[in-house]
Design a protein around this motif. Sequence first.
Motif, short mmCIF file in Angstrom:
data_model
loop_
_atom_site.label_atom_id
_atom_site.label_comp_id
_atom_site.label_asym_id
_atom_site.label_seq_id
_atom_site.Cartn_x
_atom_site.Cartn_y
_atom_site.Cartn_z
N UNK A 9 0.89 -1.26 -0.04
CA UNK A 9 -0.08 0.02 0.10
C UNK A 9 0.87 1.25 0.04
N UNK A 10 2.23 1.30 0.04
CA UNK A 10 3.17 2.46 -0.09
C UNK A 10 3.49 2.60 1.33
N UNK A 11 3.29 2.04 2.39
CA UNK A 11 3.68 2.73 3.78
C UNK A 11 5.33 2.45 3.71
N UNK A 12 6.00 3.65 4.23
CA UNK A 12 7.37 3.77 4.14
C UNK A 12 7.96 3.47 5.83
N UNK A 13 9.16 3.43 6.04
CA UNK A 13 9.77 3.21 7.21
C UNK A 13 9.74 4.55 7.97
N UNK A 22 5.72 3.38 12.65
CA UNK A 22 5.46 3.76 13.94
C UNK A 22 4.00 3.68 14.29
N UNK A 23 3.49 3.06 15.17
CA UNK A 23 2.22 2.87 15.50
C UNK A 23 1.54 3.74 16.65
N UNK A 24 0.31 4.11 16.51
CA UNK A 24 -0.37 4.58 17.91
C UNK A 24 -1.69 4.11 17.87
N UNK A 25 -2.31 3.86 18.97
CA UNK A 25 -3.40 3.48 19.23
C UNK A 25 -4.62 4.81 19.76
N UNK A 63 17.09 -1.56 17.20
CA UNK A 63 16.62 -1.46 18.68
C UNK A 63 16.22 -0.05 18.96
N UNK A 64 16.90 1.01 18.52
CA UNK A 64 16.81 2.28 19.14
C UNK A 64 15.67 3.11 18.03
N UNK A 65 15.20 2.15 17.13
CA UNK A 65 14.09 2.79 16.04
C UNK A 65 12.88 2.99 16.96
N UNK A 66 12.08 3.98 16.77
CA UNK A 66 10.77 4.30 17.22
C UNK A 66 9.81 2.92 16.98
N UNK A 67 9.07 2.53 17.92
CA UNK A 67 8.04 1.63 17.64
C UNK A 67 6.71 1.93 17.61
#
Length: 226
Positions: free
Chosen positions: A33-37, A64-67, A159-163
């Motif tokens: 769908x074109x989602x990029x890092x 990076x997700x958020x609810x 590991x330091x990437x935002x999750x």
Amino acid sequence: MAFRAKQFGIYRPTTWRAYANAVARCAAGFAAFGLERGERVAIMGDACAEWMIADLGAQAAGAITFGVYPTAAASELAYQMNDAGAAMFVAENQEYVDRILPLADRLPQLRNVIVIDATAMFDYDHARLTTFADLLARGGAEHEDRVAALEAMAAALDPGDPAFIVYTSGTTGDPKGAVVAHSKHLAGCYTFVDHWPTLARRDHRTVIYLPLCHILGRDVAVTLPL
């Protein structure tokens, strides 16, 4: 068994391999769908298996997700979508699609609204609207083993990437988005095990009693079981 979730009122089990394959298909679907890092994916709805799969799939793809709390008012939803700059919005069902579509024209960064349960949406026609089933289909065949692909995606993450982002509550102003890195969240869950070693000594069952946008809800539902 990884988890059990209700389908038509009956709890159905999902194995760890099936869970991993679903997450891998979801990650590949997001990429198709074109989602990029580094882009943001919002998820709104009650706790369900697809919430977890979408969350982990987007993270595996480097996003990076958020609810968003199911009880959030329209103004709160609009604020968080703009503040995070979400490119995609995953809605549990028609109720949450109806929350986001009136705001869509005010969210130029929003490209896709992905609905998990579209059974009540036979008369909807919107350019940004698609289904979670279509997302998974674009990620590969349902019975294809994609565990190796998921492992490769996870290995590519730092590991330091935002999750994910957790929005605070109880503040006097607008909620603040706390960005949590992969390593920080894993370290927090290991602290649970350090304090309650029984968690690592035998099998446990957990009940998801908090919204998955709550960081402890995420711990209990997603990270501690993993």
